[in-house]
Design a protein around this motif. Structure first.
Motif, PDB file in Angstrom:
ATOM      1  N   VAL A 159       0.954  14.429  32.256  1.00 15.95           N
ATOM      2  CA  VAL A 159      -0.237  14.414  33.112  1.00 15.95           C
ATOM      3  C   VAL A 159      -0.788  13.001  33.253  1.00 15.95           C
ATOM      4  N   PHE A 160      -0.893  12.285  32.140  1.00 14.86           N
ATOM      5  CA  PHE A 160      -1.415  10.917  32.186  1.00 14.86           C
ATOM      6  C   PHE A 160      -0.554  10.029  33.081  1.00 14.86           C
ATOM      7  N   ASP A 161       0.770  10.162  32.945  1.00 11.21           N
ATOM      8  CA  ASP A 161       1.669   9.329  33.741  1.00 11.21           C
ATOM      9  C   ASP A 161       1.570   9.675  35.222  1.00 11.21           C
ATOM     10  N   ARG A 162       1.440  10.958  35.548  1.00 12.60           N
ATOM     11  CA  ARG A 162       1.299  11.368  36.942  1.00 12.60           C
ATOM     12  C   ARG A 162       0.018  10.809  37.548  1.00 12.60           C
ATOM     13  N   VAL A 163      -1.071  10.913  36.802  1.00  9.55           N
ATOM     14  CA  VAL A 163      -2.343  10.383  37.300  1.00  9.55           C
ATOM     15  C   VAL A 163      -2.244   8.873  37.500  1.00  9.55           C
ATOM     16  N   LEU A 164      -1.621   8.191  36.545  1.00 11.26           N
ATOM     17  CA  LEU A 164      -1.448   6.739  36.662  1.00 11.26           C
ATOM     18  C   LEU A 164      -0.603   6.392  37.874  1.00 11.26           C
ATOM     19  N   ARG A 165       0.455   7.159  38.119  1.00 11.04           N
ATOM     20  CA  ARG A 165       1.303   6.906  39.282  1.00 11.04           C
ATOM     21  C   ARG A 165       0.546   7.110  40.584  1.00 11.04           C
ATOM     22  N   ILE A 166      -0.292   8.148  40.657  1.00  8.92           N
ATOM     23  CA  ILE A 166      -1.055   8.409  41.877  1.00  8.92           C
ATOM     24  C   ILE A 166      -2.036   7.273  42.146  1.00  8.92           C
ATOM     25  N   VAL A 167      -2.759   6.873  41.092  1.00  4.84           N
ATOM     26  CA  VAL A 167      -3.719   5.776  41.254  1.00  4.84           C
ATOM     27  C   VAL A 167      -2.992   4.484  41.617  1.00  4.84           C
ATOM     28  N   ALA A 168      -1.876   4.202  40.914  1.00  9.22           N
ATOM     29  CA  ALA A 168      -1.135   2.962  41.160  1.00  9.22           C
ATOM     30  C   ALA A 168      -0.520   2.943  42.554  1.00  9.22           C
ATOM     31  N   SER A 169      -0.062   4.106  43.039  1.00  8.50           N
ATOM     32  CA  SER A 169       0.552   4.134  44.369  1.00  8.50           C
ATOM     33  C   SER A 169      -0.454   3.768  45.452  1.00  8.50           C
ATOM     34  N   ARG A 170      -1.706   4.167  45.244  1.00  7.53           N
ATOM     35  CA  ARG A 170      -2.744   3.808  46.219  1.00  7.53           C
ATOM     36  C   ARG A 170      -3.044   2.317  46.180  1.00  7.53           C
ATOM     37  N   VAL A 171      -2.993   1.746  44.969  1.00  8.65           N
ATOM     38  CA  VAL A 171      -3.206   0.298  44.854  1.00  8.65           C
ATOM     39  C   VAL A 171      -2.041  -0.461  45.481  1.00  8.65           C
ATOM     40  N   LEU A 172      -0.818  -0.016  45.171  1.00  6.10           N
ATOM     41  CA  LEU A 172       0.361  -0.714  45.673  1.00  6.10           C
ATOM     42  C   LEU A 172       0.520  -0.579  47.177  1.00  6.10           C
ATOM     43  N   ARG A 173      -0.013   0.503  47.733  1.00  6.61           N
ATOM     44  CA  ARG A 173       0.107   0.700  49.179  1.00  6.61           C
ATOM     45  C   ARG A 173      -0.564  -0.416  49.948  1.00  6.61           C
ATOM     46  N   ARG A 174      -1.588  -0.999  49.351  1.00  8.43           N
ATOM     47  CA  ARG A 174      -2.277  -2.131  49.995  1.00  8.43           C
ATOM     48  C   ARG A 174      -1.342  -3.331  50.152  1.00  8.43           C
ATOM     49  N   TYR A 175      -0.366  -3.420  49.240  1.00  5.79           N
ATOM     50  CA  TYR A 175       0.560  -4.553  49.285  1.00  5.79           C
ATOM     51  C   TYR A 175       1.911  -4.165  49.894  1.00  5.79           C
ATOM     52  N   GLY A 176       1.960  -2.980  50.498  1.00  4.97           N
ATOM     53  CA  GLY A 176       3.202  -2.548  51.149  1.00  4.97           C
ATOM     54  C   GLY A 176       4.317  -2.209  50.208  1.00  4.97           C
ATOM     55  N   VAL A 177       3.970  -1.778  48.958  1.00  2.45           N
ATOM     56  CA  VAL A 177       4.965  -1.463  47.949  1.00  2.45           C
ATOM     57  C   VAL A 177       4.878   0.014  47.619  1.00  2.45           C
ATOM     58  N   LYS A 178       6.021   0.708  47.554  1.00  2.07           N
ATOM     59  CA  LYS A 178       6.068   2.106  47.173  1.00  2.07           C
ATOM     60  C   LYS A 178       6.465   2.240  45.724  1.00  2.07           C
TER      61      LYS A 178
END
Length: 273
Positions: free
Chosen positions: A253-272
């Motif tokens: 669960v912790f890793d999934r939440v971290l991935r969701i939050v991180a994906s939104r941050v990385l989307r700003r830089y065009g990274v998946k």
């Protein structure tokens, strides 16, 4: 092809995309479900083969989980371990990321800190459990410090590696255009390094779960590590299984939440992610 035909084709393709996305999600959900069912079946077969004294069955583990949840033991253990992990890991990320940026960008700081980073990152946190208890006592501080120790070097090394992997041609071009150090950091270095910081944070999270068990076994009355050790003393294999499985679910669960939050941050830089 006429304009009207092209427009109709494009409209049809646009209508198909949501259907394809839904089908893909359903297929992934089906594969996850199948994987879990196969795992439960293998687990049940192992329990039947070796007996409940060695391997608790899924039903026995579920019953033990209900028992531990009813008296608050499981809930208190999850809350205590989660709090320690999140505080120690969060501090490790907050300290490790800036230090990694400095180590990667400033040669003098790298030369000063690299011997210590390379020395301490090879010493497992378990080796410091006794010292942490002696120095900080059996309270929360010793567990948090051990998890911080686990996380900070992983994040630092990954971040510094990301900084040093930035293309020199990009840096040279920015300098030629008149960018100062702060602008280069904000516009080039940081966007290129964020994926490495996220990777380091995820690795640090996994290692934090390894550390919390050792720390709680030695110096804690509540927590999932303490629950596993206490269960061993009472010969309750089903409680041991509850503690282990809860750790796995919590980490997932912790890793999934971290991935969701991180994906939104990385989307700003065009990274998946």
């Amino acid at each position: 092809m006429t304009v009207a035909t092209a427009a109709a084709t494009g409209s049809a393709e646009a209508r198909k995309r949501p259907a394809r996305a839904t089908a893909s999600r359903l297929r992934a959900l089906g594969m996850y479900t199948l994987s879990v069912l196969v795992g439960l079946a293998v687990w049940q077969l192992l329990a039947m083969a070796y007996g409940s004294s060695l391997v608790a069955s899924p039903s026995e583990t579920l019953g033990a989980a209900r028992q531990l949840a009813s008296d608050g033991t499981l809930t208190n253990s999850v809350i205590a371990s989660s709090r320690r992990i999140l505080i120690g890991w969060g501090l490790g990320v907050l300290v490790g990321a800036p230090v990694g940026l400095l180590v990667g960008q400033v040669p003098v700081i790298r030369q000063l800190l690299e011997p210590y980073i390379e020395f301490f990152r090879f010493i497992p946190p378990v080796a410091f459990v006794t010292l942490a208890v002696v120095w900080l006592g059996i309270g929360e501080s010793s567990k948090v410090v051990l998890i911080f120790y686990t996380a900070v070097f992983i994040v630092t090394v990954n971040t510094s590696a990301g900084v040093m992997a930035v293309s020199e041609s990009k840096l040279r071009a920015a300098r030629n255009l008149g960018a100062n150090r702060r602008q280069i950091l904000r516009s080039i270095v940081l966007p290129s390094t964020v994926p490495h910081i996220v990777t380091g944070a995820r690795l640090a999270m996994g290692n934090s779960f390894l550390t919390i068990v050792s720390a709680e076994i030695v110096a804690s009355q509540v927590g999932l590590g303490s629950l596993i050790w206490t269960s061993r003393n009472y010969g309750r294999i089903d409680w041991v299984f509850v503690g282990i499985i809860t750790l796995g679910i919590l980490g997932f669960v912790f890793d999934r939440v971290l991935r969701i939050v991180a994906s939104r941050v990385l989307r700003r830089y065009g990274v998946k992610l």
